[in-house]
Design a protein around this motif. Structure first.
Motif, short mmCIF file in Angstrom:
data_model
loop_
_atom_site.label_atom_id
_atom_site.label_comp_id
_atom_site.label_asym_id
_atom_site.label_seq_id
_atom_site.Cartn_x
_atom_site.Cartn_y
_atom_site.Cartn_z
N LEU A 31 0.84 -1.20 0.00
CA LEU A 31 0.00 0.00 0.00
C LEU A 31 0.87 1.25 0.00
CD1 LEU A 31 -2.78 -1.15 2.48
CD2 LEU A 31 -2.85 -1.09 -0.01
N TRP A 35 -2.95 5.30 -2.15
CA TRP A 35 -4.02 4.55 -1.46
C TRP A 35 -4.41 5.25 -0.17
CZ3 TRP A 35 -3.53 2.63 3.49
CH2 TRP A 35 -4.60 1.85 3.95
N GLU A 85 0.02 -4.88 7.12
CA GLU A 85 -0.82 -5.43 6.06
C GLU A 85 -0.98 -6.94 6.18
OE1 GLU A 85 -0.07 -4.17 2.02
OE2 GLU A 85 1.05 -2.41 2.74
N SER A 115 -5.15 -4.37 -3.04
CA SER A 115 -4.68 -3.23 -3.83
C SER A 115 -3.17 -3.31 -4.01
CB SER A 115 -5.02 -1.90 -3.13
OG SER A 115 -6.41 -1.77 -2.93
#
Length: 260
Positions: A31, A35, A85, A115
């Motif tokens: 990310l 984002w 994450e 993503s």
């Protein structure tokens, strides 16, 4: 001192707009600042003191890719964001209003869209099957049993990558009832793993049997590793003109890997 007690801050400092957000993510995280800006959606000209950190944290955690999130004001004009994450271990396909859409699944069973991942990396992930997906809130309830599935996939990926690369679908259909995991390979072969036994030993047996079967005219095979040392194998032979009358599947046989 101002971070400890914002009441001592001059009024002029409280009106300084946020000029920068800084994102720090876990090792291997994908990310980025784009984002972050899209997810936080900060109002132009907003100051640090106007930020509702709990609300912004909730926005970040609404993205299933984010496991943890911490936001810190750094006066006079910076917002620091630290996240951890989730890492995808498998893929699923969901029918949304008649349109199939792919989602990722993390080790803890959380389902999310994902993503910034490398498409080539995503393509290496096996698909999941044999389970029911339950809607929950704006997303889905975590898939049960993924801790066991993840252990198998991690073992295979790091200790038998040449085997892992051929795996296409991992089924959870018999995991709860029989503690068994059924893997279908890209060539149509089936492998049954036991969730009650050490995956390393089962992978070692599979590696041994794969090597043995490579010398045979096998189109696909069914290998059951759930019975311990005795491993039943059923193979479908590649047909030839001479074998026109041969049954599609050869009789089952057992392969006994060498002792540990």
């Amino acid at each position: 001192a101002l971070q400890e007690d914002s009441r001592t801050m001059p009024a002029a400092a409280k009106s300084v707009p946020v000029k920068r957000t800084e994102l720090r993510t876990s090792p291997g995280g994908v990310l980025d600042e784009t984002w972050l800006a899209r997810t936080l959606a900060l109002r132009p000209g907003i100051s640090l003191m106007e930020l509702d950190l709990e609300r912004l944290q909730a926005r970040l955690l609404d993205d299933g890719q984010v496991l943890t999130a911490t936001l810190t004001r750094n006066f006079p004009d910076r917002l620091m964001v630290q996240i951890t994450e989730r890492v995808p271990v498998a893929r699923i396909k969901v029918d949304l209003a008649g349109r199939p859409e792919a989602f990722l699944v993390a080790r803890d069973g959380v389902v999310y869209s994902g993503s910034n991942y490398d498409p080539l990396m995503v393509e290496t992930l096996p698909w999941l099957g044999g389970f029911s997906l339950t809607p929950e809130g704006a997303g889905f309830r975590p898939i049960a049993g993924m801790d066991i599935i993840s252990d198998l996939l991690a073992r295979a990926q790091y200790e038998a990558e040449h085997l892992y690369r051929s795996w296409q679908v991992v089924s959870l259909a018999r995991l709860e009832a029989d503690r068994e995991i059924e893997v279908t390979t890209k060539d149509g072969s089936t492998i049954i793993f036991s969730g009650r036994m050490d995956f390393f030993l089962q992978l070692a047996k599979l590696d041994y049997m794969t090597e043995k079967l490579a010398a045979m005219p096998v189109a696909r095979a069914r290998i059951d590793l759930s019975l311990g040392r005795e491993v039943p194998v059923m193979v479908e032979l590649i047909p030839t003109d001479r074998d026109a009358e041969r049954p599609a599947f050869a009789p089952g046989f057992n392969i006994f890997p060498p002792s540990k």
